[in-house]
Design an enzyme around this catalytic site. Structure first.
Site, PDB file in Angstrom:
ATOM      1  N   ASP A  67     -55.817 -76.401  -6.637  1.00  0.00           N
ATOM      2  CA  ASP A  67     -55.026 -77.365  -5.868  1.00  0.00           C
ATOM      3  C   ASP A  67     -55.909 -78.461  -5.272  1.00  0.00           C
ATOM      4  O   ASP A  67     -56.973 -78.187  -4.714  1.00  0.00           O
ATOM      5  CB  ASP A  67     -54.291 -76.657  -4.712  1.00  0.00           C
ATOM      6  CG  ASP A  67     -53.160 -75.775  -5.226  1.00  0.00           C
ATOM      7  OD1 ASP A  67     -53.059 -75.578  -6.452  1.00  0.00           O
ATOM      8  OD2 ASP A  67     -52.388 -75.282  -4.386  1.00  0.00           O
ATOM      9  N   ASP A 108     -44.991 -72.481 -11.834  1.00  0.00           N
ATOM     10  CA  ASP A 108     -46.268 -72.050 -11.263  1.00  0.00           C
ATOM     11  C   ASP A 108     -46.745 -70.733 -11.878  1.00  0.00           C
ATOM     12  O   ASP A 108     -46.068 -70.141 -12.732  1.00  0.00           O
ATOM     13  CB  ASP A 108     -46.114 -71.944  -9.731  1.00  0.00           C
ATOM     14  CG  ASP A 108     -47.348 -72.435  -9.009  1.00  0.00           C
ATOM     15  OD1 ASP A 108     -48.443 -72.346  -9.585  1.00  0.00           O
ATOM     16  OD2 ASP A 108     -47.232 -72.881  -7.848  1.00  0.00           O
ATOM     17  N   TRP A 150     -53.221 -74.053 -13.606  1.00  0.00           N
ATOM     18  CA  TRP A 150     -54.509 -74.113 -12.880  1.00  0.00           C
ATOM     19  C   TRP A 150     -55.745 -74.058 -13.773  1.00  0.00           C
ATOM     20  O   TRP A 150     -56.867 -73.826 -13.289  1.00  0.00           O
ATOM     21  CB  TRP A 150     -54.636 -72.989 -11.834  1.00  0.00           C
ATOM     22  CG  TRP A 150     -53.449 -72.690 -11.011  1.00  0.00           C
ATOM     23  CD1 TRP A 150     -52.552 -73.581 -10.506  1.00  0.00           C
ATOM     24  CD2 TRP A 150     -53.017 -71.399 -10.552  1.00  0.00           C
ATOM     25  NE1 TRP A 150     -51.596 -72.944  -9.771  1.00  0.00           N
ATOM     26  CE2 TRP A 150     -51.863 -71.599  -9.788  1.00  0.00           C
ATOM     27  CE3 TRP A 150     -53.522 -70.101 -10.721  1.00  0.00           C
ATOM     28  CZ2 TRP A 150     -51.173 -70.546  -9.185  1.00  0.00           C
ATOM     29  CZ3 TRP A 150     -52.844 -69.055 -10.129  1.00  0.00           C
ATOM     30  CH2 TRP A 150     -51.684 -69.278  -9.374  1.00  0.00           C
TER      31      TRP A 150
HETATM   32  C1  GLA Z   1     -49.641 -73.429  -6.109  1.00  0.00           C
HETATM   33  C2  GLA Z   1     -49.625 -74.743  -6.870  1.00  0.00           C
HETATM   34  C3  GLA Z   1     -49.362 -75.899  -5.908  1.00  0.00           C
HETATM   35  C4  GLA Z   1     -48.055 -75.669  -5.156  1.00  0.00           C
HETATM   36  C5  GLA Z   1     -48.075 -74.310  -4.464  1.00  0.00           C
HETATM   37  C6  GLA Z   1     -46.726 -73.942  -3.874  1.00  0.00           C
HETATM   38  O1  GLA Z   1     -50.739 -73.328  -5.255  1.00  0.00           O
HETATM   39  O2  GLA Z   1     -50.836 -74.940  -7.562  1.00  0.00           O
HETATM   40  O3  GLA Z   1     -49.327 -77.125  -6.597  1.00  0.00           O
HETATM   41  O4  GLA Z   1     -46.983 -75.750  -6.055  1.00  0.00           O
HETATM   42  O5  GLA Z   1     -48.449 -73.266  -5.358  1.00  0.00           O
HETATM   43  O6  GLA Z   1     -46.740 -72.704  -3.238  1.00  0.00           O
END
Ligand code: GLA
Length: 382
Positions: free
Chosen positions: A186, A129, A164
């Site tokens: 997300d 991440d 992202w």
């Molecule tokens: C980010 C990621 C998600 C998930 C969360 C976990 O937001 O983009 O896919 O893994 O963290 O905290």
């Protein structure tokens, strides 16, 4: 080692969408059971991925990342062993920053020791991440660094960069060594989220491909507004919308990572997730990305075209509007002229039935938020 790790988009299940940080030994083992019993493993879903929440709040005194002792009283190794015995692969989660997004210890400046640890445990996939990244360090350096650490770990581990879509990730990620790159915010369990994500990645289709696929985030198919994740569970979708979501992710070469509770799927959810004809378009050996053909008469309607390894073409007709719509595709827009003497033999992949030979155009009526997915073969006439 040496073989491509992600020849085709990875397929599996991830805990985040439904279970948030409420992960534990029993949950993961029961999901592994369900993946095999429900037929998901046989359908190609091979990775079982634990997302954020598996870690203890602090590293051990010797610096090691350790699982939360309450959630994983036996440690993580027996769980991984159980998952491997089921014929599945295991994915784990960490972060390039000092902390994970949930505030657990991240891998910043622990990359090499963490990668070694994952390899020792038998991890096959790492979702990495992008939270709590020290401001002065570019994302590119940290994804390169973890890729290097995984290569040095002695085990083949797929690197899923959860970036992202910031800092023009699509331009540099392939050369970092990551195998997939999250390109969006997300996902949420809503039509609004699904359609926005799909549209945001249309123009970037050319960047993903074998060994570095554009990851449009985990699937919400079958969630129906349920789950413990308040960020994802925001109302739910209809089965028509879930079908369209799945078809889009398949045509656009996104990893297919299920996010619903696979222990309690409805028949319709199973039908969508295990449709071998649609999965085959995603897992096609050529790995070509798709192109968008607009329908000028109706801006809510568009067609995706994807050339397949055996010479066939996948065609997806999508209607993002709120009313039924006719989606007209003139074969001229595919490059096929009337004088060529070729036509298309068409099969409906969702219904699993042959439509017959079509000349010059295809014009299905598509439900609101719905889709039609065809596999077409060029045939010489006369
Ligand atoms: C980010 C990621 C998600 C998930 C969360 C976990 O937001 O983009 O896919 O893994 O963290 O905290």
């Amino acid at each position: 080692m040496g073989e491509m790790i992600a020849k085709t988009p990875p397929m599996g299940w991830n805990s985040w969408n439904t279970f948030f940080d409420k992960v534990n030994d029993e949950l993961l083992c029961s999901v592994a059971d369900a993946m095999v019993e429900q037929g998901l493993a046989a359908a190609g879903y091979q990775y079982l991925i634990v997302d954020d929440g598996w870690l203890a709040r602090q590293r051990e005194e010797n610096g090691r990342q350790v699982p939360d002792p309450e959630k994983f009283p036996r440690g993580i190794e027996p769980v991984i062993e159980y998952i491997h015995k089921k014929g599945l692969k295991f994915g784990i989660y960490s972060c390039c920053g000092t902390h994970t997004c949930g505030g657990y210890p991240g891998s910043f400046e622990h990359e090499f020791e963490d990668a070694k640890q994952y390899a020792q445990w038998g991890v096959d996939y790492l979702k990495f991440d992008n939270c709590y990244r020290p401001g002065t360090t570019p994302s590119e350096v940290l994804y390169k660094r973890i890729a290097m650490a995984l290569r040095a770990s002695g085990r083949e581990i797929l690197l899923a960069a959860c970036q992202w879509g910031t800092e023009d990730v699509h331009k540099w990620i392939r050369s970092s060594g990551a195998h997939t790159f999250r390109s969006t915010v997300d996902i949420q369990d809503s039509w609004n989220s699904i359609s926005k994500i799909a549209l945001s990645q249309m123009e970037l289709q050319g960047y993903g491909g074998p060994d570095c696929f554009n990851d449009m985030d985990m699937l919400v198919v079958g969630m129906h507004g349920k789950g413990l994740n308040p960020e994802t569970s925001v109302g739910g979708c209809t089965d028509t919308e879930y079908q369209t979501h799945f078809a889009l992710w398949a045509m656009m070469n996104s990893p297919l990572i299920i996010g619903c509770d696979v222990r309690s799927m409805t028949e319709e959810t199973k039908k969508i997730l295990m449709n071998q004809e649609v999965i085959a378009l995603n897992q096609d050996a050529a790995g070509h990305s798709c192109s968008k053909i607009p329908v000028y008469a109706n801006p809510d309607v568009f067609i995706l075209e994807k050339p397949l390894a055996n010479g066939d073409y996948a065609l997806g007709f999508f209607n993002f509007g709120d009313a039924k719509a006719k989606a007209v595709l003139n074969f001229w827009d595919l490059g096929l002229s009337t004088s060529s003497g070729y036509a298309l033999e068409v099969r409906d992949c969702i219904a699993g039935k042959d439509i017959g030979v079509c000349r010059e155009f295809l014009a299905p009526v598509v439900e609101p938020h719905g889709c039609m997915v065809y596999r077409c073969r060029l045939v010489k006439e006369g």
